[in-house]
Scaffold this active site. Structure first.
Site, PDB file in Angstrom:
ATOM      1  N   LYS A   1     -16.616 -22.857  47.921  1.00 24.15           N
ATOM      2  CA  LYS A   1     -16.798 -21.415  47.813  1.00 24.15           C
ATOM      3  C   LYS A   1     -18.225 -20.976  48.113  1.00 24.15           C
ATOM      4  O   LYS A   1     -18.473 -19.800  48.340  1.00 24.15           O
ATOM      5  CB  LYS A   1     -16.351 -20.943  46.439  1.00 24.15           C
TER       6      LYS A   1
HETATM    7  C1  LIG Z   1     -11.167 -22.263  44.494  1.00 21.53           C
HETATM    8  C2  LIG Z   1     -10.812 -23.695  44.577  1.00 21.53           C
HETATM    9  C3  LIG Z   1      -9.599 -24.118  45.107  1.00 21.53           C
HETATM   10  C4  LIG Z   1      -8.519 -23.149  45.536  1.00 21.53           C
HETATM   11  O1  LIG Z   1      -8.891 -22.381  46.632  1.00 21.53           O
HETATM   12  P1  LIG Z   1      -8.068 -21.030  46.957  1.00 21.53           P
HETATM   13  O2  LIG Z   1      -8.766 -20.436  48.128  1.00 21.53           O
HETATM   14  O3  LIG Z   1      -8.169 -20.190  45.737  1.00 21.53           O
HETATM   15  O4  LIG Z   1      -6.687 -21.443  47.228  1.00 21.53           O
HETATM   16  C5  LIG Z   1      -9.373 -25.470  45.219  1.00 21.53           C
HETATM   17  N1  LIG Z   1     -10.269 -26.372  44.802  1.00 21.53           N
HETATM   18  C6  LIG Z   1     -11.450 -26.001  44.280  1.00 21.53           C
HETATM   19  C7  LIG Z   1     -12.403 -27.042  43.825  1.00 21.53           C
HETATM   20  C8  LIG Z   1     -11.776 -24.659  44.155  1.00 21.53           C
HETATM   21  O5  LIG Z   1     -12.931 -24.299  43.623  1.00 21.53           O
END
Ligand SMILES: *Cc1c(COP(=O)(O)O)cnc(C)c1O
Length: 438
Positions: free
Chosen positions: A107
């Site tokens: 993210k």
């Molecule tokens: C946010 C996250 C996900 C899921 O991603 P989405 O875009 O919400 O489907 C998976 N793994 C980790 C470690 C995350 O932080």
């Protein structure tokens, strides 16, 4: 380029408005009016480009009409001050490590990009923008760190009390400055509901400029397409795609990451098949099997960043494929794993292949191992560094086996500063208006 709402009950808006508003006026998610394709020539030589160069080419397709080229280049290169390398885990299965940013999770890419884009769009005279973000773990830290110290922007991170790991929590509760951490007596879905309610509250929106930084926001969502192109480039570079089809597995919760992959495919990226890897929050898995979409309350798992009971970006998937269940079930295959299975996978991959997955990446790996055919190469997105889940991982593979990276150790030393709120909307609203507890 214009951005329309998935609900189609409000006129399209500019990129700037889509980024500042976050959510459309009719409660829908913004979609770009066009998805531009690359020439096939681009893919013939893509492996000669770096991750950052590839990202810039992709960014131009989305944002080229709205941001001048030099500025966009600066935003992309400033966002991506880290790589996303490919690591071979076993024959035909590769991990694309998306955890080399400041908070060690994928993210970081979207959050850093969005902070820079928003900063670019905000003239000096404009009012302070308030970013509201609900997190089940990693979003909060990525957004808080992406926006830390960015002028004119204040970030409120809402997280479910007791449901976020200590390490995750330390990454957004110890920053101070323009970051406020709000601990909510409820689940992630309650946090998300508070944020959504605030965006639709006319009275509040007259007084404050509010925006989202969940994967709802196009500025966070679209840059996630960058690394799918990089996966392809790096696989091509090592010859792993010769006479092979590419299968990409994405550990999924809110489905922003996977949907960005589908966009990449629409732009011409040769992906044969996408896999959505779920934990026990298997709403989309069930949909893919039955055609029935039944959002429900999330349950807690050890892959907690995927504990989502009503995945926001599902609306984008429906829109992308004109609500055709047949097309969607063709494009995406679902897998789901219980906590017990995830523990087993982490342990086995560690023992047999010498690779340490985090609980989310473990679902991605296993779905490929369960699915891949002879003529296929698989890559899963390793969405977070395993050290972000040290307690869980050490229970599985034994203590002392997960080194804490310096970046995380530094967060753990910080002083925690948090405000507590019940999940009542009126309390949250008052907090936003007056910045104190009631
Ligand atoms: C946010 C996250 C996900 C899921 O991603 P989405 O875009 O919400 O489907 C998976 N793994 C980790 C470690 C995350 O932080």
């Amino acid at each position: 380029m214009q951005y329309y709402s998935t609900n189609k009950n409000t006129p399209p808006v500019s990129l700037k408005e889509a980024v500042v508003k976050g959510l459309a006026a009719d409660n829908g998610l913004f979609m770009p009016e066009r998805i531009e394709k690359f020439e096939s020539l681009f893919f013939n030589s893509i492996h000669k480009l770096s991750f950052q160069e590839i990202a810039f080419e992709v960014a131009k397709k989305f944002f080229g009409e709205d941001i001048e080229e030099a500025k966009l280049e600066e935003i992309v290169f400033d966002t991506l001050q880290f790589d996303c390398p490919l690591v071979k885990v076993k024959e035909n299965i590769y991990s694309l490590e998306l955890f080399h940013g400041p908070t060690l999770a994928f993210k970081d890419v979207g959050a850093r990009f969005m902070a820079r884009l928003l900063n670019h769009f905000l003239g000096e005279k404009e009012k302070q923008v308030n970013v509201l973000v609900a997190t089940s773990g990693d979003t909060g830290s990525a957004v808080a760190n992406g926006f830390l110290g960015v002028e004119g922007i204040h970030v409120y991170v809402l997280y479910p009390k007791g449901k976020v790991s200590k390490i995750q929590e330390s990454q957004f509760t110890t920053l101070g400055k323009n970051i406020t951490a709000l601990e909510i007596d409820g689940t992630f879905d309650d946090c998300q509901h508070l944020v959504k309610t605030a965006f639709l509250d006319e009275e509040l929106n007259k007084k404050l400029v509010l925006t989202s930084a969940n994967s709802i926001n196009v500025a966070r969502f679209l840059p996630q397409a960058f690394y799918y192109f990089n996966a392809y480039a790096r696989l091509k570079e090592i010859g792993a795609l010769e006479a092979k089809e590419l299968v990409v597995s994405v550990p999924s919760g809110n489905f922003g990451n996977l949907t960005a992959g589908l966009f990449a495919q629409e732009m011409g990226l040769p992906v044969k098949q996408f896999i959505a890897a779920n934990n026990e929050n298997d709403i989309v898995y069930q949909y893919l099997k039955t055609g029935e979409y039944n959002p429900r309350s999330s349950v807690e798992t050890i892959a907690n960043a995927m504990d989502v009971g009503a995945p926001s970006n599902f609306a984008r998937i429906l829109d992308l494929y004109n609500h055709s269940y047949r097309t969607i079930a063709e494009k995406i295959i679902g897998f789901r794993y219980s906590d017990e299975q995830i523990r087993e996978i982490v342990q086995q991959v560690y023992r047999r292949n010498g690779y340490l997955c985090d609980p989310h990446g473990a679902c991605g790996f296993q779905s490929l191992d369960d699915y891949l055919q002879e003529n296929q190469t698989g890559v899963f997105l390793e969405t977070a560094h395993p050290a972000k889940f040290t307690e869980t991982i050490e229970q599985i593979i034994g203590t002392g086996n997960v080194a804490l990276p310096d970046k995380l150790a530094a967060f753990m030393k910080g002083k925690r500063k948090v405000s507590f709120l019940y999940k009542k909307y009126s309390d949250f609203k008052k907090f936003l208006l007056y910045n104190r507890n009631f």
